[in-house]
Motif scaffolding. Structure first.
Motif, mmCIF file in Angstrom:
data_model
loop_
_atom_site.group_PDB
_atom_site.id
_atom_site.type_symbol
_atom_site.label_atom_id
_atom_site.label_comp_id
_atom_site.label_asym_id
_atom_site.label_seq_id
_atom_site.Cartn_x
_atom_site.Cartn_y
_atom_site.Cartn_z
ATOM 1 N N LYS A 159 0.805 -1.213 0.000
ATOM 2 C CA LYS A 159 0.000 0.000 0.000
ATOM 3 C C LYS A 159 0.843 1.270 0.000
ATOM 4 O O LYS A 159 0.383 2.330 -0.411
ATOM 5 C CB LYS A 159 -0.936 0.002 1.213
ATOM 6 C CG LYS A 159 -1.998 -1.101 1.168
ATOM 7 C CD LYS A 159 -2.916 -1.025 2.373
ATOM 8 C CE LYS A 159 -3.983 -2.114 2.313
ATOM 9 N NZ LYS A 159 -4.885 -2.078 3.482
ATOM 10 N N GLU A 160 2.074 1.173 0.484
ATOM 11 C CA GLU A 160 2.935 2.348 0.502
ATOM 12 C C GLU A 160 3.255 2.825 -0.905
ATOM 13 O O GLU A 160 3.494 4.011 -1.131
ATOM 14 C CB GLU A 160 4.243 2.023 1.230
ATOM 15 C CG GLU A 160 4.100 1.746 2.715
ATOM 16 C CD GLU A 160 5.432 1.354 3.331
ATOM 17 O OE1 GLU A 160 6.305 0.868 2.587
ATOM 18 O OE2 GLU A 160 5.596 1.526 4.541
ATOM 19 N N PHE A 165 4.494 6.768 -5.354
ATOM 20 C CA PHE A 165 4.394 7.217 -6.743
ATOM 21 C C PHE A 165 3.728 8.588 -6.822
ATOM 22 O O PHE A 165 4.127 9.453 -7.607
ATOM 23 C CB PHE A 165 3.623 6.207 -7.581
ATOM 24 C CG PHE A 165 4.454 5.049 -8.054
ATOM 25 C CD1 PHE A 165 5.712 5.249 -8.578
ATOM 26 C CD2 PHE A 165 3.981 3.761 -7.971
ATOM 27 C CE1 PHE A 165 6.495 4.190 -9.009
ATOM 28 C CE2 PHE A 165 4.743 2.683 -8.401
ATOM 29 C CZ PHE A 165 6.011 2.904 -8.921
ATOM 30 N N GLY A 166 2.686 8.791 -6.017
ATOM 31 C CA GLY A 166 1.998 10.085 -6.006
ATOM 32 C C GLY A 166 2.910 11.203 -5.537
ATOM 33 O O GLY A 166 2.913 12.300 -6.107
ATOM 34 N N PHE A 313 -5.658 8.102 -4.774
ATOM 35 C CA PHE A 313 -6.312 7.426 -3.652
ATOM 36 C C PHE A 313 -7.785 7.175 -3.952
ATOM 37 O O PHE A 313 -8.318 6.092 -3.680
ATOM 38 C CB PHE A 313 -6.163 8.287 -2.390
ATOM 39 C CG PHE A 313 -6.877 7.744 -1.189
ATOM 40 C CD1 PHE A 313 -6.328 6.711 -0.448
ATOM 41 C CD2 PHE A 313 -8.110 8.267 -0.799
ATOM 42 C CE1 PHE A 313 -6.987 6.212 0.673
ATOM 43 C CE2 PHE A 313 -8.774 7.765 0.308
ATOM 44 C CZ PHE A 313 -8.213 6.726 1.045
ATOM 45 N N ILE A 314 -8.447 8.178 -4.566
ATOM 46 C CA ILE A 314 -9.871 8.032 -4.895
ATOM 47 C C ILE A 314 -10.080 6.932 -5.930
ATOM 48 O O ILE A 314 -10.991 6.096 -5.809
ATOM 49 C CB ILE A 314 -10.439 9.371 -5.401
ATOM 50 C CG1 ILE A 314 -10.447 10.403 -4.271
ATOM 51 C CG2 ILE A 314 -11.850 9.189 -5.950
ATOM 52 C CD1 ILE A 314 -10.848 11.801 -4.713
ATOM 53 N N VAL A 315 -9.240 6.912 -6.952
ATOM 54 C CA VAL A 315 -9.364 5.877 -7.989
ATOM 55 C C VAL A 315 -9.114 4.495 -7.391
ATOM 56 O O VAL A 315 -9.810 3.523 -7.715
ATOM 57 C CB VAL A 315 -8.398 6.158 -9.154
ATOM 58 C CG1 VAL A 315 -8.387 4.994 -10.143
ATOM 59 C CG2 VAL A 315 -8.777 7.446 -9.868
ATOM 60 N N ASP A 316 -8.115 4.390 -6.496
ATOM 61 C CA ASP A 316 -7.838 3.102 -5.855
ATOM 62 C C ASP A 316 -9.038 2.618 -5.052
ATOM 63 O O ASP A 316 -9.346 1.422 -5.041
ATOM 64 C CB ASP A 316 -6.615 3.216 -4.936
ATOM 65 C CG ASP A 316 -5.307 3.238 -5.712
ATOM 66 O OD1 ASP A 316 -5.316 2.811 -6.882
ATOM 67 O OD2 ASP A 316 -4.290 3.678 -5.155
ATOM 68 N N LYS A 317 -9.707 3.533 -4.372
ATOM 69 C CA LYS A 317 -10.821 3.152 -3.495
ATOM 70 C C LYS A 317 -12.085 2.831 -4.281
ATOM 71 O O LYS A 317 -12.848 1.946 -3.904
ATOM 72 C CB LYS A 317 -11.108 4.275 -2.497
ATOM 73 C CG LYS A 317 -10.050 4.425 -1.402
ATOM 74 C CD LYS A 317 -9.983 3.168 -0.539
ATOM 75 C CE LYS A 317 -8.972 3.326 0.597
ATOM 76 N NZ LYS A 317 -8.865 2.074 1.407
ATOM 77 N N SER A 358 -4.413 15.234 -14.189
ATOM 78 C CA SER A 358 -4.020 14.431 -13.030
ATOM 79 C C SER A 358 -4.877 13.186 -12.910
ATOM 80 O O SER A 358 -4.377 12.091 -12.613
ATOM 81 C CB SER A 358 -4.135 15.270 -11.747
ATOM 82 O OG SER A 358 -3.371 16.443 -11.835
ATOM 83 N N LEU A 359 -6.191 13.338 -13.153
ATOM 84 C CA LEU A 359 -7.103 12.209 -13.046
ATOM 85 C C LEU A 359 -6.780 11.138 -14.082
ATOM 86 O O LEU A 359 -6.783 9.935 -13.780
ATOM 87 C CB LEU A 359 -8.544 12.692 -13.212
ATOM 88 C CG LEU A 359 -9.638 11.626 -13.162
ATOM 89 C CD1 LEU A 359 -9.588 10.867 -11.841
ATOM 90 C CD2 LEU A 359 -11.009 12.271 -13.371
#
Length: 443
Positions: A159-160, A165-166, A313-317, A358-359
């Protein structure tokens, strides 16, 4: 008494073993222990600054567009060759440098030497030498990004990794932002010292920018030392992702992956060449001052710096990568249409472009892993970067020629057409994934 001495010695040995679990010697402080989070945070700081100089100098031509064209007596098409020459070597060399992994020090040296040659070409009033400098700079720039990602994978797992990368992308965009907003000021200060604008002032300004490349080179040297030290202490090989580049895998790429390639090329050719030409566009159409034009032209990078980790983070979730890509492409098309056909405040369109850019980066690139097996990931990403650079090189030349002959309105219509091609490809990708029943990019 001898028995008591033996017991005492054994207890002391046990205490020493507990204090030095990795062998003889004093226990390491957390900041010196490669397995400790604090030490890895220190490594992360150097990793983030590793690409600062490369990204700072990449858009030196965009930040000094007016000055480069005037001082070197160029037209726009010739000016855009500076971006094309950066991209050409990465069309081919990207694969080989990923295989050989020469190391961050060599890549950082390419970046430094390339920037110095680029600045020397301006000092000597030799544009061909500036092109050589951008070519050398390009050899190191993209490969340095690969090495940077390899370090990230080596030091951070699970998860790190997404957060790392971000953060790396944020620092890279910080370098681009600082360049856009400071190089005009640097040129002005050098002009005051020299006494007049000209190729000497331009060359001196670009040579000052090379200092950031030396800073990144020092980060590469520190990282190499820390990586070698960790390899010795942890007794494992660092910097090996296990990925193997095999160009023969290209023939086995599935159709959805080719659609992802089309989206990547058609989208990015409507973003980076536009930023490269944006300063004069905002001056001529919106009557901005040079400082205002540089500021609005850099808003894409300013927004992407903090937005990339958050959107990632939003895309991952949430998943549904393909839906996010559709949203990003549509938003980018709206931004270009506003810039082309309205006189609305360009801060609105450029802010929208920054968020959508960015998205798309957060949602598009991970989709490659959804459509190819793990052993082909290295080849797929390498090929994706290669054709992206091929597209950027060709479109940079075409955009410059189009601007010289047809003007900014036709150029913006051309960029809108590129985005429309990306939109058609992503909609096709959605239906192909849906009809095949995989739906891996929607969940």
């Amino acid at each position: 008494m001898e028995g008591e001495d033996e017991v005492r010695n054994l207890l002391e040995d046990e205490d020493e073993d507990r204090q030095t679990p990795r062998g003889p010697g004093r226990p390491m402080l957390p900041i010196c222990d490669p397995s400790h989070l604090l030490h890895r945070v220190v490594v992360l700081v150097f990793m983030c600054f590793l690409g600062f100089g490369s990204y700072f100098c990449y858009d030196n031509p965009a930040a000094l567009q007016t000055q480069v064209i005037q001082d070197m007596k160029l037209n726009t098409a010739t000016f855009m060759q500076l971006y094309a020459w950066y991209s050409w070597p990465n069309v081919v060399l990207y694969h080989w440098f990923t295989v050989i992994l020469l190391g961050t020090i060599i890549f950082s040296l390419f970046v430094c030497v390339g920037q110095v040659i680029f600045a020397s070409g301006a000092l000597l009033n030799r544009f061909w030498l500036m092109e050589v400098g951008r070519f050398v700079f390009g050899i190191g720039g993209e490969s340095l990004a690969v090495a940077q990602n390899t370090y990230a994978v080596s030091w951070f797992k699970g998860k790190e990794l997404n957060l790392v990368f971000g953060l790396q992308l944020s620092m890279a965009r910080l370098g681009s932002t600082v360049n856009m907003n400071i190089m005009g000021w640097v040129y002005g200060k050098v002009e005051d010292l020299v006494g007049s604008p000209g190729h000497t002032t331009l060359g001196a300004s670009l040579m000052i920018a090379a200092v950031t490349c030396l800073f990144s080179l020092s980060c590469a040297l520190v990282l190499a030392f820390l990586d070698k030290r960790a390899e010795r202490i942890l007794q494992k090989e660092q910097g090996n992702t296990g990925e193997v580049i095999k160009l023969t895998d290209v023939k086995d790429f599935p159709f959805p992956l080719w659609l992802i390639f089309i989206i990547c090329v058609c989208y990015y050719v409507a973003v980076f060449p536009f930023i490269g030409l944006g300063q004069v566009f905002f001056i001529e159409k919106f009557n901005f001052s040079p400082a205002e034009a540089r500021a609005v032209n850099s808003i894409v990078y300013i927004i992407s710096a903090p937005a990339s980790p958050v959107l990632g983070f939003i895309v991952d979730k949430t998943g549904r990568n393909v839906i996010w890509v559709i949203i990003a492409v549509v938003a980018t098309l709206c931004a270009h249409m506003m810039l082309a056909f309205t006189f609305w405040n360009p801060w609105i369109a450029m802010s929208l472009l920054g968020v959508s850019y960015s998205l798309l980066a957060c949602a598009l690139w991970p989709m490659v892993a959804f459509v190819v097996p793990e052993h082909q990931l290295g080849t797929a990403y390498g090929f994706m970067q290669s054709i992206q650079n091929l597209g950027l090189a060709v479109i940079a030349i075409a955009a410059g020629a189009l601007l010289d002959t047809r003007g900014y309105l036709v150029l913006e219509v051309f960029f809108c057409a590129c985005i429309c091609l990306a939109l058609m490809a992503v909609v096709m990708l959605y239906f192909v994934d849906y009809l095949r029943g995989n739906r891996r990019m929607e969940l």
